[in-house]
Design a protein around this motif. Structure first.
Motif, PDB file in Angstrom:
ATOM      1  N   THR A 310      49.449  42.234  43.312  1.00 22.40           N
ATOM      2  CA  THR A 310      48.323  41.627  42.599  1.00 22.40           C
ATOM      3  C   THR A 310      47.489  40.771  43.547  1.00 22.40           C
ATOM      4  OG1 THR A 310      49.423  41.655  40.498  1.00 22.40           O
ATOM      5  CG2 THR A 310      47.811  39.954  40.776  1.00 22.40           C
ATOM      6  N   GLY A 311      46.198  40.945  43.443  1.00 19.68           N
ATOM      7  CA  GLY A 311      45.287  40.141  44.243  1.00 19.68           C
ATOM      8  C   GLY A 311      45.139  40.603  45.673  1.00 19.68           C
ATOM      9  N   SER A 312      45.654  41.776  46.004  1.00 20.44           N
ATOM     10  CA  SER A 312      45.561  42.239  47.396  1.00 20.44           C
ATOM     11  C   SER A 312      44.268  43.000  47.657  1.00 20.44           C
ATOM     12  CB  SER A 312      46.773  43.108  47.746  1.00 20.44           C
ATOM     13  OG  SER A 312      46.854  44.183  46.836  1.00 20.44           O
ATOM     14  N   GLY A 313      43.486  43.273  46.605  1.00 19.32           N
ATOM     15  CA  GLY A 313      42.175  43.913  46.803  1.00 19.32           C
ATOM     16  C   GLY A 313      42.105  45.367  46.377  1.00 19.32           C
ATOM     17  N   LYS A 314      42.978  45.794  45.472  1.00 23.80           N
ATOM     18  CA  LYS A 314      42.961  47.200  45.014  1.00 23.80           C
ATOM     19  C   LYS A 314      41.651  47.496  44.280  1.00 23.80           C
ATOM     20  CE  LYS A 314      46.749  46.712  42.598  1.00 23.80           C
ATOM     21  NZ  LYS A 314      47.112  45.323  42.925  1.00 23.80           N
ATOM     22  N   THR A 315      41.330  46.637  43.325  1.00 24.16           N
ATOM     23  CA  THR A 315      40.110  46.854  42.538  1.00 24.16           C
ATOM     24  C   THR A 315      38.881  46.726  43.439  1.00 24.16           C
ATOM     25  OG1 THR A 315      41.325  45.843  40.730  1.00 24.16           O
ATOM     26  CG2 THR A 315      38.994  46.226  40.355  1.00 24.16           C
ATOM     27  N   PHE A 316      38.957  45.824  44.390  1.00 19.07           N
ATOM     28  CA  PHE A 316      37.832  45.644  45.319  1.00 19.07           C
ATOM     29  C   PHE A 316      37.597  46.933  46.115  1.00 19.07           C
ATOM     30  CE2 PHE A 316      35.878  44.304  49.300  1.00 19.07           C
ATOM     31  CZ  PHE A 316      34.855  43.488  48.849  1.00 19.07           C
ATOM     32  N   THR A 317      38.681  47.545  46.569  1.00 17.24           N
ATOM     33  CA  THR A 317      38.533  48.792  47.351  1.00 17.24           C
ATOM     34  C   THR A 317      38.029  49.935  46.476  1.00 17.24           C
ATOM     35  OG1 THR A 317      40.211  48.131  48.923  1.00 17.24           O
ATOM     36  CG2 THR A 317      39.824  50.480  48.727  1.00 17.24           C
ATOM     37  N   ALA A 421      49.221  35.038  40.012  1.00 21.42           N
ATOM     38  CA  ALA A 421      48.776  35.616  41.287  1.00 21.42           C
ATOM     39  C   ALA A 421      47.312  36.010  41.263  1.00 21.42           C
ATOM     40  CB  ALA A 421      49.620  36.843  41.620  1.00 21.42           C
ATOM     41  N   ASN A 422      46.800  36.296  40.104  1.00 17.67           N
ATOM     42  CA  ASN A 422      45.404  36.713  40.020  1.00 17.67           C
ATOM     43  C   ASN A 422      44.859  36.330  38.646  1.00 17.67           C
ATOM     44  OD1 ASN A 422      42.947  37.874  40.404  1.00 17.67           O
ATOM     45  ND2 ASN A 422      43.699  39.969  40.637  1.00 17.67           N
ATOM     46  N   GLU A 423      43.718  35.701  38.666  1.00 21.25           N
ATOM     47  CA  GLU A 423      43.075  35.238  37.424  1.00 21.25           C
ATOM     48  C   GLU A 423      42.834  36.399  36.467  1.00 21.25           C
ATOM     49  OE1 GLU A 423      40.731  31.953  35.544  1.00 21.25           O
ATOM     50  OE2 GLU A 423      42.316  32.006  37.004  1.00 21.25           O
ATOM     51  N   LEU A 424      42.243  37.487  37.049  1.00 17.16           N
ATOM     52  CA  LEU A 424      41.948  38.670  36.233  1.00 17.16           C
ATOM     53  C   LEU A 424      42.771  39.837  36.760  1.00 17.16           C
ATOM     54  CD1 LEU A 424      38.137  38.934  35.469  1.00 17.16           C
ATOM     55  CD2 LEU A 424      40.014  38.879  33.850  1.00 17.16           C
ATOM     56  N   SER A 425      44.051  39.770  36.477  1.00 16.47           N
ATOM     57  CA  SER A 425      44.926  40.794  37.042  1.00 16.47           C
ATOM     58  C   SER A 425      44.906  42.058  36.179  1.00 16.47           C
ATOM     59  CB  SER A 425      46.343  40.235  37.118  1.00 16.47           C
ATOM     60  OG  SER A 425      47.200  41.212  37.614  1.00 16.47           O
ATOM     61  N   SER A 426      44.866  43.231  36.852  1.00 16.18           N
ATOM     62  CA  SER A 426      44.908  44.502  36.112  1.00 16.18           C
ATOM     63  C   SER A 426      46.348  44.724  35.674  1.00 16.18           C
ATOM     64  CB  SER A 426      44.471  45.641  37.018  1.00 16.18           C
ATOM     65  OG  SER A 426      43.403  45.237  37.825  1.00 16.18           O
ATOM     66  N   ARG A 427      46.539  44.815  34.386  1.00 12.16           N
ATOM     67  CA  ARG A 427      47.898  44.977  33.871  1.00 12.16           C
ATOM     68  C   ARG A 427      48.199  46.431  33.529  1.00 12.16           C
ATOM     69  NH1 ARG A 427      50.239  42.013  36.165  1.00 12.16           N
ATOM     70  NH2 ARG A 427      52.020  41.939  34.771  1.00 12.16           N
TER      71      ARG A 427
HETATM   72  N1  LIG Z   1      38.306  43.262  51.609  1.00 10.37           N
HETATM   73  C1  LIG Z   1      37.948  42.214  50.872  1.00 10.37           C
HETATM   74  N2  LIG Z   1      36.938  41.438  51.269  1.00 10.37           N
HETATM   75  C2  LIG Z   1      36.579  40.390  50.546  1.00 10.37           C
HETATM   76  N3  LIG Z   1      37.136  40.020  49.381  1.00 10.37           N
HETATM   77  C3  LIG Z   1      38.142  40.745  48.925  1.00 10.37           C
HETATM   78  C4  LIG Z   1      38.605  41.897  49.637  1.00 10.37           C
HETATM   79  N4  LIG Z   1      39.612  42.413  48.950  1.00 10.37           N
HETATM   80  C5  LIG Z   1      39.770  41.651  47.858  1.00 10.37           C
HETATM   81  N5  LIG Z   1      38.911  40.675  47.834  1.00 10.37           N
HETATM   82  C6  LIG Z   1      38.815  39.632  46.821  1.00 10.37           C
HETATM   83  O1  LIG Z   1      40.125  39.282  46.434  1.00 10.37           O
HETATM   84  C7  LIG Z   1      40.197  39.059  45.046  1.00 10.37           C
HETATM   85  C8  LIG Z   1      41.282  39.885  44.401  1.00 10.37           C
HETATM   86  O2  LIG Z   1      40.940  41.242  44.581  1.00 10.37           O
HETATM   87  P1  LIG Z   1      41.231  42.347  43.480  1.00 10.37           P
HETATM   88  O3  LIG Z   1      40.958  41.847  42.118  1.00 10.37           O
HETATM   89  O4  LIG Z   1      40.523  43.536  43.911  1.00 10.37           O
HETATM   90  O5  LIG Z   1      42.786  42.491  43.641  1.00 10.37           O
HETATM   91  P2  LIG Z   1      43.723  43.499  42.888  1.00 10.37           P
HETATM   92  O6  LIG Z   1      44.671  43.976  43.885  1.00 10.37           O
HETATM   93  O7  LIG Z   1      42.931  44.522  42.199  1.00 10.37           O
HETATM   94  O8  LIG Z   1      44.473  42.610  41.851  1.00 10.37           O
HETATM   95  P3  LIG Z   1      45.142  43.049  40.470  1.00 10.37           P
HETATM   96  O9  LIG Z   1      46.211  43.979  40.776  1.00 10.37           O
HETATM   97  O10 LIG Z   1      45.655  41.784  39.912  1.00 10.37           O
HETATM   98  O11 LIG Z   1      44.058  43.649  39.664  1.00 10.37           O
HETATM   99  C9  LIG Z   1      38.841  39.380  44.494  1.00 10.37           C
HETATM  100  O12 LIG Z   1      38.146  38.181  44.307  1.00 10.37           O
HETATM  101  C10 LIG Z   1      38.179  40.166  45.555  1.00 10.37           C
HETATM  102  O13 LIG Z   1      36.795  39.974  45.569  1.00 10.37           O
END
Ligand SMILES: Nc1ncnc2c1ncn2[C@@H]1O[C@H](COP(=O)(O)OP(=O)(O)OP(=O)(O)O)[C@@H](O)[C@H]1O
Length: 752
Positions: A310-317, A421-427
């Motif tokens: 969680t919060g590692s940037g999956k949704t961002f990618t 771990a993440n405010e808006l975590s994908s569940r």
């Molecule tokens: N490569 C990046 N560059 C800048 N910001 C990033 C990057 N990857 C992630 N972030 C930031 O980190 C935060 C968490 O990212 P994100 O929501 O994508 O995580 P996640 O893995 O999808 O989490 P979850 O599993 O809880 O949904 C977001 O605010 C996002 O903008």
């Protein structure tokens, strides 16, 4: 008098309150429209057309006034008017318009009239006439009075001009017809000449396209059908504020390696197909993703998913942010662009679905009502063997804007929750499915392929996020399905015959897009924070497992030239191995032959020794053969005496020396003949030998070996008989390998 010069056909058309006189060419091709207000005719509507038509067809001057009825007195808006392109020209020579025929019936004309009635009638007629005059005048005013600009300019002879134009038109029509025919002829000729060339080109194109597809696919396969990219996000402000440090060490020279600094300051190294550091933006990530995405337009199924805590940037990618779009948007944008470039050769249709797997339940994220959203969907096997979700919405999309709107709407329906771990975590696991239907215009080939874009739920261990109740249940489901995904990929990579697709809804859904010819790309998302070290190592180990087994040292060939060299070497090795086997086989064969010859030789030695023992006894009477047998080797008497004095069981060496002196060397195998006496030959033999129904001679440089008994006599007899028989041609000689079998007194013996 107003005349119409018409050189073609015409029609009437009634349009509201105006009437249009349509002057047409041959097949009702419209040439002119004359708009006439309140045009009426003396006869009925059926007749008026025919009257008018006849008049025009006869090419006679037509008087418009002949067809005009009396109109109400001069309201300017209702007067007869012709449009400015009118072909109806008032005749300037005409003094007064001809009165239209009386509307009265012939019966009425014949009936006598009362004086009052007659005057009324006359007055009526006058009024009508007046009206007509007015109308005609109006026409004159309208048509004859030139505009102020044209004042003083003589009026053109419009009818003659029209005639001229008409003639010109006819000439042009004929020329046009000629051109059309010529064009048609050229088209046919071109088709005849070009069709075979077109077929060849079409075939060439199809072959080239197939080759391109094959090579492209090979390149992807060489790089690996399952590829793993690792992406590390930058440290967040919050993490910096908390004092977390970066534990990921990148080597700028190697974009496929990274090291993790562990708590004991040791470094753990990991290798992936590509590593994206915090400096790599979405563009850089997509550049490496594009080759796999493109495969979907060649008919391959593709699955791209992001894995990580969680919060590692999956949704961002995968999704990105509006100002910095991720893989989903860019992939679809690129697909639309490529389909546009190929539009002259291929037709593509795109359908988009969006669903999520939440607590092992499938939800349609594109559903627009809560009822639909809560509807439980299931996975069924479609007729083509692929996995389908009946009832899942799958709208067709034609542009990236439509897709983005759909994805944004779907994203709102996603199950998200807050974790520490993440405010808006994908569940849940969010899946975007793009179905592409392609058809080639060249050869009509059709295909349907799928692109899955998956944003997995966070992979953290339960202890890491402090959850309870519903969140705990969610996490359990998430972990279960992620471990099922790991099992599937491991089974695929290790070529296990059983792939456990059905262990979770996620893997079951992706069944037709994981394994086989499908291309799979995994983004292993990691956090650089020292606080997430444990989770980071877990994710990297999982990703290594996925990558490592698939790309063993043999399959992983990043350098194509080197792989080609290795392939050549392997081919050579294979060939030399085959050659080795072949040589070994022939060696074995020769050894066998040699062994059998050895045996034969031994047997012959034995036989020879057996034959020579009686000779030892009658050595005194041994006479060397002379004459024709002069070439034969004469035995050394001293040898014979030595032999005679020796025991029966003499040593082989001595015996061999003797036999060598007795047996001449053969210049050719033909010198060794097996001679079989036929029954007729028996008479040549003496009584002792007649008992033998078969007697064989072995001719060795004309030395005849025979029964040990009475050697001299027999040899002499045999020699005589042999020569006789040879002369008579009664003997049959047969070459039999390297040894001769001799039958003597029904006993088979061998000699060399
Ligand atoms: N490569 C990046 N560059 C800048 N910001 C990033 C990057 N990857 C992630 N972030 C930031 O980190 C935060 C968490 O990212 P994100 O929501 O994508 O995580 P996640 O893995 O999808 O989490 P979850 O599993 O809880 O949904 C977001 O605010 C996002 O903008």
């Amino acid at each position: 008098m107003t005349k119409i010069e018409v050189y073609n056909d015409f029609l009437f058309k009634k349009k509201n309150r105006t009437q249009e006189l349509l002057i047409c060419k041959g097949d009702f091709e419209l040439e002119k429209i004359l708009t006439v207000h309140h045009l009426s005719f003396s006869n009925g509507p059926h007749e008026r057309n025919s009257n008018f038509e006849t008049a025009i067809k006869a090419n006679a001057p037509v008087s418009t006034s002949r067809y005009l009825k009396t109109l109400p007195a001069q309201p300017s808006s209702r007067r007869l008017s012709l449009d400015r392109h009118s072909a109806i020209i008032p005749d300037p020579m005409e003094e007064a318009p001809i009165s239209p025929p009386s509307p009265r019936s012939p019966v009425q004309e014949d009936a006598p009239m009362a004086p009052g009635e007659a005057s009324a009638q006359e007055e009526k007629e006058n009024t009508k006439q007046e009206s007509i005059d007015n109308i005609v005048q109006a026409i004159r005013d309208e048509c004859l009075v030139p505009s102020p600009i044209l004042k003083g300019v003589p009026l053109p002879d419009v009818p003659s001009a029209l005639l001229l134009i008409g003639r010109k038109y006819n000439t042009l029509t004929e020329a046009n017809q000629g051109l059309r025919e010529e064009c048609e002829h050229l088209r046919k000729k071109c088709a005849e000449e070009c069709e075979p060339k077109y077929d060849i080109l079409k075939k060439k194109y199809t072959d080239e396209r197939e080759e391109r597809k094959r090579l492209y696919n090979e390149v992807i396969e060489l790089k690996g059908n399952i590829r793993v990219y690792c992406r590390c996000r930058p440290l967040s402000l919050e993490e910096i504020a908390k004092g977390s440090s970066c534990v990921v060490d990148f080597d700028p020279a190697h974009d496929t390696e990274l090291r993790i600094i562990c708590t004991d300051s040791s470094k753990k190294q990991f290798k992936f197909d590509h590593i994206f550091g915090h400096k790599d933006d979405q563009d850089a990530v997509f550049k490496e993703t594009l080759p796999i995405v493109k495969s979907v337009l060649d008919g391959f199924n593709v699955c791209i998913f992001a894995y990580g805590q969680t919060g590692s940037g999956k949704t961002f990618t995968m999704e990105g942010i509006p100002e910095n779009r991720g893989v989903n948007y860019r992939a679809l944008d690129e697909l639309f662009k490529i389909s546009g470039q190929r539009s002259s050769l291929m037709r593509y249709e795109f359908y988009v679905s969006m669903l999520e797997v939440y607590n092992e339940k499938i939800r349609d994220l594109l559903a627009d009502s809560p009822d639909q959203l809560s509807k439980r969907l299931d996975i069924k096997q479609a007729s083509d063997g692929t996995q389908d979700v009946p009832g899942l919405l799958e709208p067709q999309v034609g542009s990236i804007d439509e897709v983005w709107e759909i994805l944004t709407n779907g994203g709102r329906n996603r199950s998200v929750g807050s974790t520490n771990a993440n405010e808006l975590s994908s569940r849940s696991h969010s899946l975007v499915r793009v179905t592409i239907k392609g058809e080639s215009f060249v050869d009509g080939q059709k295909f349907t392929s799928r692109l899955w874009l998956v944003d997995l739920a966070g992979s953290e261990r339960l202890g890491k996020i402090e959850v309870e109740g519903e969140r705990l249940k969610e996490s359990q489901f998430i972990n279960k399905s992620l471990s099922a995904l790991g099992d599937v990929i491991s089974a695929l990579a290790s070529k296990n015959p059983h792939i456990p697709y059905r262990n979770s809804k996620l893997t079951h859904l992706l069944q037709s897009s994981l394994g086989g010819d499908c291309k799979t790309l995994m983004f292993a998302q990691i956090s650089p924070s020292s606080a997430d070290l444990g989770e980071t190592l877990c994710s990297l180990n999982f990703a290594s497992r996925v990558r490592g087994i698939e790309h063993g040292p043999v399959r992983k060939q990043t350098d194509f030239a080197e792989s080609f060299k290795l392939k050549q070497m392997a081919d050579k090795l294979l060939q030399s191995e085959k050659e080795n086997i072949r040589l070994n086989e022939s060696l074995q064969l020769m050894q066998l032959k040699y062994a059998s010859r050895e045996n034969v030789f031994k047997t012959l030695q034995d036989k020879f020794s057996h034959l020579m023992i009686p000779k030892r006894r009658s050595l005194a009477s041994f006479t060397p053969i002379r004459g024709s047998l002069g070439a034969a080797t004469t035995p050394d008497k001293s040898n014979f005496s030595t032999l005679a004095s020796s025991s029966k069981y003499r040593s082989p060496s001595r015996f061999q020396a003797f036999s060598k002196s007795m047996i001449p060397t053969f210049s050719s195998p033909h010198q060794r003949l097996r001679l079989t006496s036929s029954p007729t030959n028996a008479e040549h033999l003496d009584g002792a030998h007649q008992t033998t129904n078969k007697l064989c001679f072995s001719v060795q440089k004309r030395v005849i070996v025979s029964s040990p008994a009475r050697p001299k006599q027999f040899m002499h007899q045999g020699h005589t008989m042999f020569n006789q028989v040879l002369r008579g041609g009664n003997l049959v000689g047969r070459l039999q390998g390297t040894a001769q079998r001799v039958l003597c007194k029904n006993k088979r013996r061998s000699v060399i």
